[in-house]
Design an enzyme around this catalytic site. Structure first.
Site, mmCIF file in Angstrom:
data_model
loop_
_atom_site.group_PDB
_atom_site.id
_atom_site.type_symbol
_atom_site.label_atom_id
_atom_site.label_comp_id
_atom_site.label_asym_id
_atom_site.label_seq_id
_atom_site.Cartn_x
_atom_site.Cartn_y
_atom_site.Cartn_z
ATOM 1 N N LYS A 288 -10.313 4.099 0.723
ATOM 2 C CA LYS A 288 -10.856 4.930 -0.373
ATOM 3 C C LYS A 288 -10.490 4.441 -1.677
ATOM 4 C CE LYS A 288 -10.431 8.962 2.508
ATOM 5 N NZ LYS A 288 -9.895 10.117 2.528
ATOM 6 N N GLY A 289 -9.500 3.415 -1.741
ATOM 7 C CA GLY A 289 -8.785 3.180 -2.989
ATOM 8 C C GLY A 289 -9.677 2.320 -4.065
ATOM 9 N N GLU B 201 -11.184 -4.940 -4.352
ATOM 10 C CA GLU B 201 -9.804 -4.528 -3.835
ATOM 11 C C GLU B 201 -9.254 -3.663 -5.223
ATOM 12 O OE1 GLU B 201 -7.640 -3.640 -1.955
ATOM 13 O OE2 GLU B 201 -7.804 -4.758 -0.243
ATOM 14 N N ASP B 202 -8.641 -2.732 -4.738
ATOM 15 C CA ASP B 202 -7.748 -1.980 -5.857
ATOM 16 C C ASP B 202 -6.483 -2.690 -6.089
ATOM 17 O OD1 ASP B 202 -6.840 -1.497 -3.356
ATOM 18 O OD2 ASP B 202 -7.314 0.746 -3.598
ATOM 19 N N ASP C 156 -0.163 -5.347 -2.865
ATOM 20 C CA ASP C 156 1.135 -5.255 -3.028
ATOM 21 C C ASP C 156 1.709 -6.373 -1.917
ATOM 22 O OD1 ASP C 156 3.708 -4.279 -3.113
ATOM 23 O OD2 ASP C 156 3.083 -2.350 -2.193
ATOM 24 N N LYS D 274 0.915 -6.534 -7.450
ATOM 25 C CA LYS D 274 2.351 -6.003 -7.847
ATOM 26 C C LYS D 274 3.170 -7.557 -7.477
ATOM 27 C CE LYS D 274 2.598 -1.378 -6.186
ATOM 28 N NZ LYS D 274 3.230 -0.461 -5.422
ATOM 29 N N PHE E 185 5.465 2.654 -7.442
ATOM 30 C CA PHE E 185 4.429 3.194 -6.987
ATOM 31 C C PHE E 185 3.551 4.083 -7.749
ATOM 32 C CE2 PHE E 185 1.863 6.033 -4.089
ATOM 33 C CZ PHE E 185 1.512 5.563 -3.285
ATOM 34 N N VAL E 186 2.268 3.576 -7.909
ATOM 35 C CA VAL E 186 1.328 3.998 -8.752
ATOM 36 C C VAL E 186 0.121 4.880 -8.261
ATOM 37 C CG1 VAL E 186 1.848 1.915 -10.281
ATOM 38 C CG2 VAL E 186 -0.121 1.831 -8.798
ATOM 39 N N ARG F 121 -6.414 10.418 -6.978
ATOM 40 C CA ARG F 121 -7.404 9.297 -6.882
ATOM 41 C C ARG F 121 -8.255 9.386 -8.037
ATOM 42 N NH1 ARG F 121 -7.429 6.469 -1.982
ATOM 43 N NH2 ARG F 121 -6.749 7.699 -0.067
HETATM 44 P P1 IMP Z 1 -0.735 -4.300 0.973
HETATM 45 O O1 IMP Z 1 -1.373 -4.495 2.385
HETATM 46 O O2 IMP Z 1 0.915 -4.096 0.867
HETATM 47 O O3 IMP Z 1 -1.093 -5.478 -0.236
HETATM 48 O O4 IMP Z 1 -1.111 -2.910 0.304
HETATM 49 C C1 IMP Z 1 -2.508 -2.646 -0.087
HETATM 50 C C2 IMP Z 1 -2.856 -1.269 0.064
HETATM 51 O O5 IMP Z 1 -1.843 -0.320 -0.038
HETATM 52 C C3 IMP Z 1 -3.773 -1.220 -1.022
HETATM 53 O O6 IMP Z 1 -4.962 -1.247 -0.980
HETATM 54 C C4 IMP Z 1 -3.322 0.437 -1.297
HETATM 55 O O7 IMP Z 1 -4.244 1.149 -0.489
HETATM 56 C C5 IMP Z 1 -2.164 0.503 -0.773
HETATM 57 N N1 IMP Z 1 -0.991 0.737 -2.058
HETATM 58 C C6 IMP Z 1 -0.140 -0.369 -2.100
HETATM 59 N N2 IMP Z 1 0.479 -0.191 -3.370
HETATM 60 C C7 IMP Z 1 0.073 1.234 -3.763
HETATM 61 C C8 IMP Z 1 0.460 1.823 -4.991
HETATM 62 O O8 IMP Z 1 1.537 1.700 -5.784
HETATM 63 N N3 IMP Z 1 -0.106 3.168 -4.808
HETATM 64 C C9 IMP Z 1 -0.974 3.716 -3.959
HETATM 65 N N4 IMP Z 1 -1.347 2.802 -3.175
HETATM 66 C C10 IMP Z 1 -0.872 1.877 -2.912
#
Ligand code: IMP
Length: 183
Positions: free
Chosen positions: A47-48, A103-104, A107, A135, A156-157, A169
């Protein structure tokens, strides 16, 4: 919801709604140029990325189609596991389409790397990525992000689509969540 409404739950405001909208407008102008005359399909992961999708799609001065998929990385922790499962697939057939993944946040980049490979296998004419936030760890991952918004610190945001336990959200900006909320 305004950042001021959750002042006790956040330690730092990273981005205001105005800063986000200005950046999305900038990215939209580039997309309009890059895809002039093309039929573009924007794909977002629920949903992000819903807020980015809604603002980007409306900012674009060209026809675009939008589609959503829902994936889940196993577990409820604040860290990505890299194991992804499709909860709801796209409605659209990607064959021969010009696709932009919206994408939102990136990380670890594991989610995006998986998504890119998955969508690539469906035979799109082109596949690019737009990500609003990144990040530090994401810089190490070899995922080519054509349209990119902001680098943020390794915290963590929440806000602008990003949640903690399904909350925040609907916050207009992006802020660092105070540790007392999740500890
Ligand atoms: P990744 O696979 O580690 O790149 O994580 C990506 C997903 O993790 C994002 O699409 C978010 O849904 C979630 N995510 C990563 N960091 C944060 C954060 O700081 N706050 C909230 N959701 C996060």
């Amino acid at each position: 919801m305004e950042l001021a409404d959750v002042a006790d739950d956040i330690t730092e405001v990273l981005l205001t709604q105005e800063q986000i909208h200005a950046k999305i407008a900038e990215l939209a102008r580039r997309i309009e140029k890059d895809y002039a005359g093309e039929n573009v399909l924007l794909v977002a992961v629920l949903k992000g990325a819903v807020m980015v999708m809604a603002d980007l799609a409306r900012e674009l001065k060209m026809h675009v189609e939008i589609d959503f998929m829902s994936v889940s990385s196993y577990g409820m922790s604040t860290e990505s596991s890299g194991v992804v499962r499709i909860l709801k697939d796209l409605d659209a057939d990607l064959t021969g389409r010009h696709v932009i993944i919206v994408e939102d946040i990136i990380d670890s980049g594991l989610t995006l790397a998986w998504l890119r490979a998955n969508l690539e296998s469906r035979g799109p004419a082109s596949l690019q990525i737009l990500a609003l936030l990144r990040k530090p760890a994401a810089a190490k991952v070899d995922v080519d992000v054509r349209y990119f918004g902001f680098d943020i610190p390794n915290a963590f945001v929440v806000g602008y689509g990003l949640d903690y336990a399904e909350k925040y959200r609907n916050l207009r900006g992006v802020a660092v969540l105070a540790p007392h909320v999740y500890e």
